[in-house]
Enzyme design. Structure first.
Site, PDB file in Angstrom:
ATOM      1  N   CYS A   1      -0.965   6.041   9.799  1.00 18.90           N
ATOM      2  CA  CYS A   1       0.159   5.265  10.314  1.00 18.90           C
ATOM      3  C   CYS A   1      -0.328   3.990  10.980  1.00 18.90           C
ATOM      4  O   CYS A   1      -1.225   4.018  11.821  1.00 18.90           O
ATOM      5  CB  CYS A   1       0.889   6.047  11.398  1.00 18.90           C
ATOM      6  SG  CYS A   1       1.938   7.304  10.779  1.00 18.90           S
TER       7      CYS A   1
ATOM      8  N   GLU B   1       0.837  -1.190   0.000  1.00 17.96           N
ATOM      9  CA  GLU B   1       0.000   0.000   0.000  1.00 17.96           C
ATOM     10  C   GLU B   1       0.880   1.249   0.000  1.00 17.96           C
ATOM     11  O   GLU B   1       1.975   1.256   0.576  1.00 17.96           O
ATOM     12  CB  GLU B   1      -0.933  -0.008   1.206  1.00 17.96           C
ATOM     13  CG  GLU B   1      -1.970  -1.122   1.077  1.00 17.96           C
ATOM     14  CD  GLU B   1      -3.086  -1.054   2.102  1.00 17.96           C
ATOM     15  OE1 GLU B   1      -4.209  -1.407   1.729  1.00 17.96           O
ATOM     16  OE2 GLU B   1      -2.851  -0.670   3.255  1.00 17.96           O
TER      17      GLU B   1
HETATM   18  N1  SAH Z   1       9.184   0.771  10.126  1.00 15.96           N
HETATM   19  C1  SAH Z   1       9.291   2.184  10.148  1.00 15.96           C
HETATM   20  C2  SAH Z   1       8.297   2.932   9.258  1.00 15.96           C
HETATM   21  C3  SAH Z   1       6.845   2.474   9.227  1.00 15.96           C
HETATM   22  S1  SAH Z   1       5.718   2.870  10.515  1.00 15.96           S
HETATM   23  C4  SAH Z   1       9.196   2.704  11.576  1.00 15.96           C
HETATM   24  O1  SAH Z   1       8.926   1.920  12.481  1.00 15.96           O
HETATM   25  O2  SAH Z   1       9.449   3.874  11.783  1.00 15.96           O
HETATM   26  C5  SAH Z   1       5.487   4.592  10.558  1.00 15.96           C
HETATM   27  C6  SAH Z   1       5.097   5.091  11.954  1.00 15.96           C
HETATM   28  O3  SAH Z   1       3.781   4.656  12.352  1.00 15.96           O
HETATM   29  C7  SAH Z   1       6.014   4.584  13.055  1.00 15.96           C
HETATM   30  O4  SAH Z   1       6.381   5.671  13.853  1.00 15.96           O
HETATM   31  C8  SAH Z   1       5.137   3.621  13.857  1.00 15.96           C
HETATM   32  O5  SAH Z   1       5.552   3.524  15.192  1.00 15.96           O
HETATM   33  C9  SAH Z   1       3.788   4.271  13.720  1.00 15.96           C
HETATM   34  N2  SAH Z   1       2.637   3.389  13.937  1.00 15.96           N
HETATM   35  C10 SAH Z   1       2.520   2.082  13.694  1.00 15.96           C
HETATM   36  N3  SAH Z   1       1.268   1.653  13.983  1.00 15.96           N
HETATM   37  C11 SAH Z   1       0.575   2.728  14.398  1.00 15.96           C
HETATM   38  C12 SAH Z   1      -0.789   2.946  14.788  1.00 15.96           C
HETATM   39  N4  SAH Z   1      -1.681   1.964  14.779  1.00 15.96           N
HETATM   40  N5  SAH Z   1      -1.143   4.193  15.137  1.00 15.96           N
HETATM   41  C13 SAH Z   1      -0.263   5.215  15.086  1.00 15.96           C
HETATM   42  N6  SAH Z   1       1.007   5.078  14.711  1.00 15.96           N
HETATM   43  C14 SAH Z   1       1.427   3.844  14.360  1.00 15.96           C
END
Ligand code: SAH
Length: 340
Positions: free
Chosen positions: A330, A89
């Site tokens: 996110c 996605e």
């Molecule tokens: N793997 C990388 C990039 C992808 S996630 C990383 O961990 O940074 C992008 C962001 O979304 C990260 O900061 C992660 O902690 C956050 N994230 C993941 N699941 C989420 C959710 N359900 N709600 C809000 N933020 C979330």
């Protein structure tokens, strides 16, 4: 014979791979490819014999849009099918000033198993190739017009696929192509130390965001398995070295989970953790993801958390809420691949 994927080849690589006699042809073809054309006929300054060669030996895009969800003026989420059948996605985010950011995936699925993230449920399928990363950008741009910023915050952990991410950035940054400034590109990592060390020495000189989530060591280990082997202490040392060498600010992403990462002690631990690093904090209130047992704090709590941090002198921003209605925010990116 498998076709040459054009989307992530630099001008000289195009000249070389196609054995073109004139160096400038590679540049001309690169310019067209990076404009996002979908047909070689549109390459008006390229002679017909070379167009025939391109038709026979190369492919402009291997990605197929399977679904497109739009929240008008706010976001677009695409489900893209790759040549081998895996699905990823990609998201386009439009902020209040109309600025467009492409949120790109670096892997199909993700191996990191962060407990609060829906992508983790998919498991890890494979690393994306650089052309598959650039193709996401081209497709988003064809639907939305000019994109000024890129964040590697889609599916996957970019620092586990740094070689391909780096190549995609080289292409998207190239002055003969999209020319996206390095300061307008962000790599977000869950805290892969070897990857941050690699970036420290070898670039790319883009912005670095670290998904700290919490500065509480025990809770971080429970929420993010990566923290068991890449500990907070090591992470901080690595970031200090990164900052020493590059002089760049870091963004810490703090995901607020009610009762788990939004407590008084979380604020105090974060305030203690940051110095002497020069870092801002980006607060991301948890986005609900089906089947996960967490809660988003209420608005008052989020405001309290933000203001307490700001009062201690930390630069705090809050992720403007985008994409929720189409599950594009996110941690909500997830594809249920049939037969697995
Ligand atoms: N793997 C990388 C990039 C992808 S996630 C990383 O961990 O940074 C992008 C962001 O979304 C990260 O900061 C992660 O902690 C956050 N994230 C993941 N699941 C989420 C959710 N359900 N709600 C809000 N933020 C979330």
């Amino acid at each position: 014979m498998s076709k040459i994927h054009l989307a992530a080849l630099l001008p000289d690589e195009i000249t070389e791979k196609l054995h073109l006699l004139k160096q400038f042809r590679g540049k001309q073809i690169f310019q067209w490819v990076q404009k996002g054309i979908n047909n070689f006929e549109r390459m008006t300054n390229v002679p017909n014999p070379i167009k025939t060669l391109l038709n026979e030996q190369t492919i402009l895009s291997t990605s197929k849009v399977e679904a497109c969800y739009r929240e008008e003026g706010v976001s677009i989420k695409l489900r893209i099918r790759l040549l081998d059948g895996h699905t990823i996605e990609s998201v386009l985010l439009i902020d209040t000033q109309g600025r467009k950011t492409a949120c790109l995936s670096s892997q199909a699925g993700c191996p990191m198993k962060c407990m609060f993230c829906k992508t983790a449920d998919m498991g890890f399928k494979r690393n994306l190739e650089s052309h598959e990363i650039v193709e996401q950008f081209h497709i988003l741009s064809s639907l939305s017009g000019d994109i000024s910023h890129i964040v590697f915050m889609g599916m996957g952990e970019p620092l586990l696929n740094l070689k391909e991410v780096r190549k995609a950035i080289d292409v998207l940054h190239h002055p003969e192509g999209r020319n996206i400034g390095l300061r307008k590109i962000t790599i977000s990592t869950c805290g892969i130390i070897s990857g941050i060390e690699d970036m420290t020495c070898n670039g790319p000189a883009v912005r670095l965001a670290v998904s700290l989530v919490t500065a509480d060591d025990d809770i971080r280990k429970k929420l993010m398995p990566v923290s068991c082997t890449n500990t907070l202490k090591q992470l901080k040392q690595t970031l200090l070295a990164y900052q020493d060498r590059t002089g760049k600010w870091i963004t810490f992403e703090i995901v607020l989970l009610a009762g788990i990462t939004d407590r008084e002690e979380d604020i105090n631990k974060l305030i203690a953790f940051i110095p002497p690093l020069r870092a801002s904090v980006n607060i991301i209130p948890w986005n609900p993801a089906h089947g996960l047992p967490y809660k988003r704090p209420d608005g008052t709590r989020i405001k309290w958390f933000r203001e307490r941090l700001a009062a201690s002198g930390i630069v705090v921003t809050q992720r403007y809420q985008k994409g929720n209605s189409i599950n594009a925010a996110c941690g909500q990116l997830f594809v249920d691949e049939p037969g697995e």
